[in-house]
Each structure stands twice: as C-alpha cells, then as structure tokens.
Scaffold this motif. Structure first.
Motif, PDB file in Angstrom:
ATOM      1  N   TRP A 136       0.872  -1.176   0.000  1.00 48.61           N
ATOM      2  CA  TRP A 136       0.000   0.000   0.000  1.00 48.61           C
ATOM      3  C   TRP A 136       0.911   1.230   0.000  1.00 48.61           C
ATOM      4  O   TRP A 136       1.716   1.434   0.899  1.00 48.61           O
ATOM      5  CB  TRP A 136      -0.872  -0.017   1.244  1.00 48.61           C
ATOM      6  CG  TRP A 136      -2.036   0.941   1.200  1.00 48.61           C
ATOM      7  CD1 TRP A 136      -2.154   2.082   0.456  1.00 48.61           C
ATOM      8  CD2 TRP A 136      -3.243   0.832   1.938  1.00 48.61           C
ATOM      9  NE1 TRP A 136      -3.349   2.701   0.684  1.00 48.61           N
ATOM     10  CE2 TRP A 136      -4.043   1.947   1.593  1.00 48.61           C
ATOM     11  CE3 TRP A 136      -3.727  -0.086   2.862  1.00 48.61           C
ATOM     12  CZ2 TRP A 136      -5.304   2.162   2.159  1.00 48.61           C
ATOM     13  CZ3 TRP A 136      -4.979   0.132   3.411  1.00 48.61           C
ATOM     14  CH2 TRP A 136      -5.760   1.236   3.059  1.00 48.61           C
ATOM     15  N   ARG A 137       0.762   2.048  -1.026  1.00 45.42           N
ATOM     16  CA  ARG A 137       1.677   3.171  -1.190  1.00 45.42           C
ATOM     17  C   ARG A 137       0.928   4.494  -1.195  1.00 45.42           C
ATOM     18  O   ARG A 137      -0.236   4.568  -1.572  1.00 45.42           O
ATOM     19  CB  ARG A 137       2.494   3.007  -2.474  1.00 45.42           C
ATOM     20  CG  ARG A 137       3.380   1.771  -2.395  1.00 45.42           C
ATOM     21  CD  ARG A 137       4.219   1.530  -3.623  1.00 45.42           C
ATOM     22  NE  ARG A 137       5.073   0.353  -3.430  1.00 45.42           N
ATOM     23  CZ  ARG A 137       6.296   0.391  -2.911  1.00 45.42           C
ATOM     24  NH1 ARG A 137       6.832   1.547  -2.555  1.00 45.42           N
ATOM     25  NH2 ARG A 137       6.989  -0.720  -2.750  1.00 45.42           N
ATOM     26  N   GLY A 138       1.638   5.529  -0.730  1.00 49.56           N
ATOM     27  CA  GLY A 138       1.061   6.856  -0.664  1.00 49.56           C
ATOM     28  C   GLY A 138       1.109   7.568  -1.998  1.00 49.56           C
ATOM     29  O   GLY A 138       1.496   6.998  -3.023  1.00 49.56           O
ATOM     30  N   TYR A 139       0.745   8.858  -1.973  1.00 51.46           N
ATOM     31  CA  TYR A 139       0.544   9.580  -3.226  1.00 51.46           C
ATOM     32  C   TYR A 139       1.829   9.767  -4.039  1.00 51.46           C
ATOM     33  O   TYR A 139       1.763  10.025  -5.240  1.00 51.46           O
ATOM     34  CB  TYR A 139      -0.120  10.941  -2.961  1.00 51.46           C
ATOM     35  CG  TYR A 139       0.634  11.865  -2.028  1.00 51.46           C
ATOM     36  CD1 TYR A 139       1.734  12.602  -2.460  1.00 51.46           C
ATOM     37  CD2 TYR A 139       0.217  12.026  -0.713  1.00 51.46           C
ATOM     38  CE1 TYR A 139       2.401  13.459  -1.609  1.00 51.46           C
ATOM     39  CE2 TYR A 139       0.866  12.890   0.144  1.00 51.46           C
ATOM     40  CZ  TYR A 139       1.965  13.600  -0.304  1.00 51.46           C
ATOM     41  OH  TYR A 139       2.620  14.464   0.543  1.00 51.46           O
ATOM     42  N   ASP A 140       3.021   9.616  -3.414  1.00 57.64           N
ATOM     43  CA  ASP A 140       4.242   9.749  -4.203  1.00 57.64           C
ATOM     44  C   ASP A 140       4.954   8.413  -4.409  1.00 57.64           C
ATOM     45  O   ASP A 140       6.112   8.374  -4.825  1.00 57.64           O
ATOM     46  CB  ASP A 140       5.190  10.774  -3.564  1.00 57.64           C
ATOM     47  CG  ASP A 140       5.766  10.299  -2.239  1.00 57.64           C
ATOM     48  OD1 ASP A 140       5.376   9.208  -1.773  1.00 57.64           O
ATOM     49  OD2 ASP A 140       6.607  11.022  -1.656  1.00 57.64           O
ATOM     50  N   GLY A 141       4.252   7.294  -4.086  1.00 58.45           N
ATOM     51  CA  GLY A 141       4.787   5.973  -4.357  1.00 58.45           C
ATOM     52  C   GLY A 141       5.513   5.310  -3.214  1.00 58.45           C
ATOM     53  O   GLY A 141       5.882   4.135  -3.307  1.00 58.45           O
ATOM     54  N   ARG A 142       5.729   6.019  -2.116  1.00 60.90           N
ATOM     55  CA  ARG A 142       6.398   5.398  -0.974  1.00 60.90           C
ATOM     56  C   ARG A 142       5.430   4.523  -0.179  1.00 60.90           C
ATOM     57  O   ARG A 142       4.231   4.837  -0.107  1.00 60.90           O
ATOM     58  CB  ARG A 142       6.994   6.479  -0.062  1.00 60.90           C
ATOM     59  CG  ARG A 142       8.311   7.026  -0.559  1.00 60.90           C
ATOM     60  CD  ARG A 142       8.820   8.129   0.342  1.00 60.90           C
ATOM     61  NE  ARG A 142       8.039   9.350   0.185  1.00 60.90           N
ATOM     62  CZ  ARG A 142       8.111  10.375   1.031  1.00 60.90           C
ATOM     63  NH1 ARG A 142       8.894  10.296   2.103  1.00 60.90           N
ATOM     64  NH2 ARG A 142       7.389  11.464   0.814  1.00 60.90           N
ATOM     65  N   PRO A 143       5.905   3.440   0.436  1.00 60.13           N
ATOM     66  CA  PRO A 143       4.999   2.565   1.192  1.00 60.13           C
ATOM     67  C   PRO A 143       4.474   3.265   2.440  1.00 60.13           C
ATOM     68  O   PRO A 143       5.154   4.086   3.049  1.00 60.13           O
ATOM     69  CB  PRO A 143       5.881   1.355   1.549  1.00 60.13           C
ATOM     70  CG  PRO A 143       7.280   1.838   1.428  1.00 60.13           C
ATOM     71  CD  PRO A 143       7.287   2.908   0.388  1.00 60.13           C
ATOM     72  N   ILE A 144       3.252   2.884   2.799  1.00 57.59           N
ATOM     73  CA  ILE A 144       2.616   3.424   4.001  1.00 57.59           C
ATOM     74  C   ILE A 144       3.323   2.858   5.232  1.00 57.59           C
ATOM     75  O   ILE A 144       3.482   1.653   5.372  1.00 57.59           O
ATOM     76  CB  ILE A 144       1.120   3.065   4.039  1.00 57.59           C
ATOM     77  CG1 ILE A 144       0.388   3.686   2.845  1.00 57.59           C
ATOM     78  CG2 ILE A 144       0.496   3.476   5.368  1.00 57.59           C
ATOM     79  CD1 ILE A 144       0.353   5.193   2.836  1.00 57.59           C
ATOM     80  N   ARG A 145       3.737   3.751   6.146  1.00 58.37           N
ATOM     81  CA  ARG A 145       4.401   3.319   7.380  1.00 58.37           C
ATOM     82  C   ARG A 145       3.693   3.836   8.637  1.00 58.37           C
ATOM     83  O   ARG A 145       4.152   3.588   9.744  1.00 58.37           O
ATOM     84  CB  ARG A 145       5.864   3.795   7.399  1.00 58.37           C
ATOM     85  CG  ARG A 145       6.712   3.247   6.284  1.00 58.37           C
ATOM     86  CD  ARG A 145       6.670   1.726   6.192  1.00 58.37           C
ATOM     87  NE  ARG A 145       6.931   1.070   7.462  1.00 58.37           N
ATOM     88  CZ  ARG A 145       6.407  -0.101   7.812  1.00 58.37           C
ATOM     89  NH1 ARG A 145       5.552  -0.732   7.007  1.00 58.37           N
ATOM     90  NH2 ARG A 145       6.700  -0.653   8.982  1.00 58.37           N
ATOM     91  N   HIS A 146       2.600   4.578   8.475  1.00 56.06           N
ATOM     92  CA  HIS A 146       1.890   5.144   9.620  1.00 56.06           C
ATOM     93  C   HIS A 146       0.379   4.975   9.432  1.00 56.06           C
ATOM     94  O   HIS A 146      -0.122   5.111   8.313  1.00 56.06           O
ATOM     95  CB  HIS A 146       2.187   6.642   9.784  1.00 56.06           C
ATOM     96  CG  HIS A 146       3.622   6.950  10.066  1.00 56.06           C
ATOM     97  ND1 HIS A 146       4.131   7.029  11.342  1.00 56.06           N
ATOM     98  CD2 HIS A 146       4.660   7.194   9.219  1.00 56.06           C
ATOM     99  CE1 HIS A 146       5.423   7.308  11.272  1.00 56.06           C
ATOM    100  NE2 HIS A 146       5.767   7.405   9.997  1.00 56.06           N
TER     101      HIS A 146
END
Length: 532
Positions: A136-146
């Motif tokens: 699951w990744r955020g709007y800039d492609g990084r994985p969700i960590r929070h």
C-alpha cells in the motif's frame, strides 16, 4: 425476565446477611487454611482468587442460587442466540459473533451473521497484509508506514489498549497514532510525527456522524490534500455501520469496512474497528486475540455456576455493590502494557451499568453499577492506595498480574508479584498498632477491604482477549441480575445535543441558544474575554 431483584428469596437472604455482618476477612483467612482453594477459580493458566472477599458457605450457596432465581442461564442463551437483549433499541447484541471461529454459523433474522463477520474479517486482513508488506503506497509511491486512527469512545479506547498492551507483538507493523480529542491538538501532534505521503487515516465511527471524529477527519482530509496538491482518498479508510455515509465522505469502496448495528462501540475491538491493532500486531496475532475471546465465551456459556468465572464475578459484584454498599471498582493492573485497561473497563462498566430503570422502564430497587477507575498498580501504591487502605470509602480492588518476567532484568524479577500480593494481604488483614505505639490511631488499618486477585501466565493477544471477554460477560451478568439493559447508552446523548447547540456561541459566531441557562451564558461571556 424475572421480577425485580429485591423480590428474590436468595437476594433477601444475601441482603440480610450483609446487614448482620460477620467475621472480618482476616478472621476468615485465619480460620480456614483451605480458603484459597475453596474460593479460587481457574481456567487453564488464568486464576481468579476471591478468598479475600467476606464469603462464607451460606453466602456462596445463596449467590449460586441467585443465578438460578434470576434465570441467568436463559439470559446467557438469549445473548448467544441473537435474541433482542437490547430491549430499548429492539435489537440483539452480537459481539460474541465477532470472534466465532469459521464454520460456527449464527443465523439471526434470516442472515448468517457469522458468515458476514468472516467476510469482513477477510477484507480487514487483506488491507492489513497490504500495509504490513509495503504494497500500500502513498501519493508519491512510498509505502505506508503510519496509521492515524481517528475515533472516540468505543472507537478509540479498545484500539489504544490493544496497541499498547501488545506492542511487543508488532514487529514490522506500521506505527499507530490514535486521535480522539476534538480540539485538534492530538491531530497536530500526529502530523508532527508522520510523513503525509506515508500515512493512512482510518475514520472510525459506527454512525459516521460523531462530531469529534468527523471534524478531525475533515481536517485531516484537507491537510493531506494540501500536502499532496490534490485530494487523496486512497489514503483514507472508513469503519462504520453506514456505508452510504462513508461513500459521501469520499472513502473508496474497497476501503470501507463495515460493522453491524448490533455491536456497541465498547464491544467493537474484535470487529473491523480493530484495524489499527491488527495492523500493529499482524493478522495471526489478531486471530489469537479473537481466539482468547471465543474461549472465554464458550466457558461462560457452558461452565456450571460454581466454576464459571464471569458468572461468579458478576454475582460477587452485585452482592458487594447492592448489599454491602461498595461504591467503587478499582482496577489495578500490574503491567505497564495494561495502563489503558482501567479506562477501557471504566467505559464498559459505567456505560453499561449506569442505569436507574429496569428493562421494562420501572425504577431499580437497589444500587446498580459502581465508579470504575484505576491505574497501573505500582504507580497507584504511591498515590491513591492511601485512600484504599485508610479512607472511609468502600471499594472493591481488582489486582491483575501477568506472571511472565522474561523481559525484565534479573534484579527486577519477583518485585511486581511481591508488591501485588503484599498489597492484597494488607488490604485484607489491615493492621492494629501495638499498645503505646506512637501515633497509634494514624497507623491503624481497618482491613477487610474486598480484593479480587487475577493472575495469568503472560500478556499476549490470547490472554488479552480472554481478559476483555471475562469482563464483558461479568458486566452482562450484573446487568441480568439487576434487570437492566447493558447495551444502550441514552445517557451519553443529552450532553452531546446541548454541546451541538452551543457551538456557534462558543465560536463567537452568535448568541447563546434560548435554552442556555444563566450559568452557561455567564461562562460563555467569561470565555469570550479570554479566548483571544
């Protein structure tokens, strides 16, 4: 439903025994070397020791008889089979269905509730696995960590307890930040700790109308949109019984988790509401939490009264509160991971048992419920234990001690258990100063303070689930004996309605509403001078 409690023959005998008094707890302990064995109950590694209550054999027999006179077995079966035990709202309370294992069907009103629960659990687990695997990744492609979990009351308390108690289980999970307060300070603190591109916001509200939760959620939506330069619905999850409301808010369909109207917020941890706990500890550990709950459900439904932990605790609670005048239930966990347990049980107890009418609307004939509060036991020993030992209030102290100390340095081992047992002994026995002892009156401890001691092997998902279910069912037993409804909470609503009407005046956007009294108008005028 049987008549009012005061008409029960067993209850009249119990009340009479309480009025007559009897031996002190210290005397009872001294007189009977087998008292621990006689008044302790066990379920595997879980021990519930009641030997420090002023129980005698006649009282014990009358308590067990009271369960039959009040048709407790019928009430338990009604709970588990989906009858409308929540009479004022005309619906069942099916929180036990949330932890039934696969294959155990439960059909209510033509719907297989258990199957629906497992479908939603599978959806929850799919989201959790995507989070924990970094898919699951955020709007800039990084994985969700929070995960920022936005909820209040039953949508917050169990999640905080679960995440704190099981923090040691959570290897590899996202960091969880829980926001409940409406003033925005908790939300701002969460923002300080997270990267907006790597965070998912969970909006948790059974009705999806809760003022505090939706205010925080709308603010979070705007904050994330500003950070991303666009709206980011894919970083929001909803948990609610109202799917249409989640859709109107903007939650994507695949991220709308559903809970039943038949589960109250204070019973919702094992539902989709438990998303942050499942994400923090993993799906296998979350299933262990559910298994612990289910095993206690099964014990409660099948064990005879004399061996039934929730039934005996409920019977004892009613006797202490309504016959012996105990006004407080003090919860004392001897483990830092259970710091939030007193608050969790406070909501469970006081929202469920804070009632003054029976199921049919007639006034109750005896006191119901008690003030439930507490603190981690080691800390409490240096604060309010003074009141417990020598104050004039009447309280039932519940000491809860996980025994495994593998994570403790060697020099610390045994200290927690010694402190818990020492306090239990002192509360029960008290102390009479020797003749001529300086300040003798100030050194006297009356003793005979009722103590429930709960011991178990270690704090883990299974034992936490079992402990929570133990208290859920204990509360149900108390409500059944008193004849009140533990599943509604009408008392919560009035203050909310008054607050809603006052919002414009509190913001300085209009005059107080016509129904505001002189005290409220005065406070608003004072506040306007200092709000800035």
């Amino acid at each position: 439903m049987p008549g009012v409690l005061s008409r029960s023959a067993a209850w009249r005998a119990l009340a009479a025994a309480a009025r007559e008094g009897g031996p002190s707890v210290a005397e009872l302990l001294d007189q009977d070397p087998q008292r621990f064995e006689r008044y302790s109950l066990a379920l595997d590694d879980l021990l519930v020791d009641l030997s420090r209550h002023p129980l005698t054999e006649p009282v014990w027999r009358q308590l067990l008889a009271l369960a039959d006179e009040r048709d407790l077995a019928g009430r338990i079966e009604a709970l588990f089979t989906g009858e409308p035990v929540n009479a004022s709202e005309g619906r069942p309370a099916l929180h036990t269905a949330l932890r039934r294992p696969p294959g155990e069907a439960l059909t209510v009103g033509g719907e297989d509730v258990a199957a629906a629960v497992h479908r939603e659990l599978e959806r929850l687990e799919a989201l959790v696995e995507a989070l924990r695997a970094g898919r699951w990744r955020g709007y800039d492609g990084r994985p969700i960590r929070h995960i920022v979990h936005i909820g209040i009351g039953g949508s917050e308390c169990g999640m905080t307890l679960g995440c704190e108690a099981l923090a040691a289980e959570g290897g590899g999970g996202p960091a969880v930040h829980i926001v409940s307060g409406v003033d925005g300070r908790e939300l701002a603190e969460a923002w300080r700790r997270i990267d907006p591109a790597a965070a998912v916001f969970v909006v948790a509200s059974k009705s999806f109308t809760t003022q505090e939760t939706l205010t925080n959620a709308r603010t979070a939506w705007a904050w994330l949109a500003e950070a991303a330069g666009r709206e980011v619905p894919e970083q929001f999850v909803g948990v609610s019984a109202d799917e249409a409301a989640m859709a109107r808010f903007g939650i994507p369909e695949g991220q709308r988790l559903r809970i039943g109207e038949w589960v109250g917020g204070r019973y919702s941890l094992p539902s989709a509401m438990g998303l942050p706990v499942a994400a923090a500890i993993g799906t296998a550990a979350f299933r262990e939490l559910l298994r612990g709950m289910h095993d206690m459900d099964r014990h409660f439904r099948t064990a005879p009264w004399a061996e039934n932990l929730p039934a005996v605790l409920g019977l004892l609670g009613v006797w202490q509160i309504s016959a012996r005048g105990v006004g407080s239930h003090v919860v004392l966990p001897y483990h830092p991971g259970l710091r939030r347990l007193p608050a969790y049980l406070q909501q469970l107890d006081m929202e469920s048992l804070g009632k003054s009418v029976t199921q049919d609307g007639t006034p109750v004939a005896t006191p119901t419920g008690a003030a439930c509060w507490g603190e981690v036991g080691g800390n409490a020993q240096h604060s309010f234990f003074q009141w417990l030992h020598q104050g004039t209030g009447r309280a039932l102290a519940e000491l809860i001690v996980p025994l495994d100390e593998a994570a403790c340095p060697a020099a610390h081992r045994g200290l927690t258990l010694a402190n818990a047992l020492g306090q239990a002994q002192a509360l029960a026995h008290g102390h009479t100063p020797a003749a001529g002892e300086p300040a003798a009156a100030h050194r006297a401890y009356p003793g005979s303070r009722p103590v429930t001691l709960i011991l178990f092997r270690r704090l883990d998902p299974y034992s936490l689930g079992r402990l929570i279910a133990l208290h859920e069912h204990r509360v149900f037993v108390q409500a059944s004996l008193w004849g009140i409804n533990p599943f509604d909470q009408w008392g919560v609503e009035l203050g909310k309605q008054a607050a809603k009407a006052l919002i414009p005046a509190a913001r300085g956007e209009g005059p107080p509403p016509a129904e505001a009294d002189a005290a409220t108008r005065g406070a608003l005028a004072w506040a306007r001078r200092w709000q800035g």
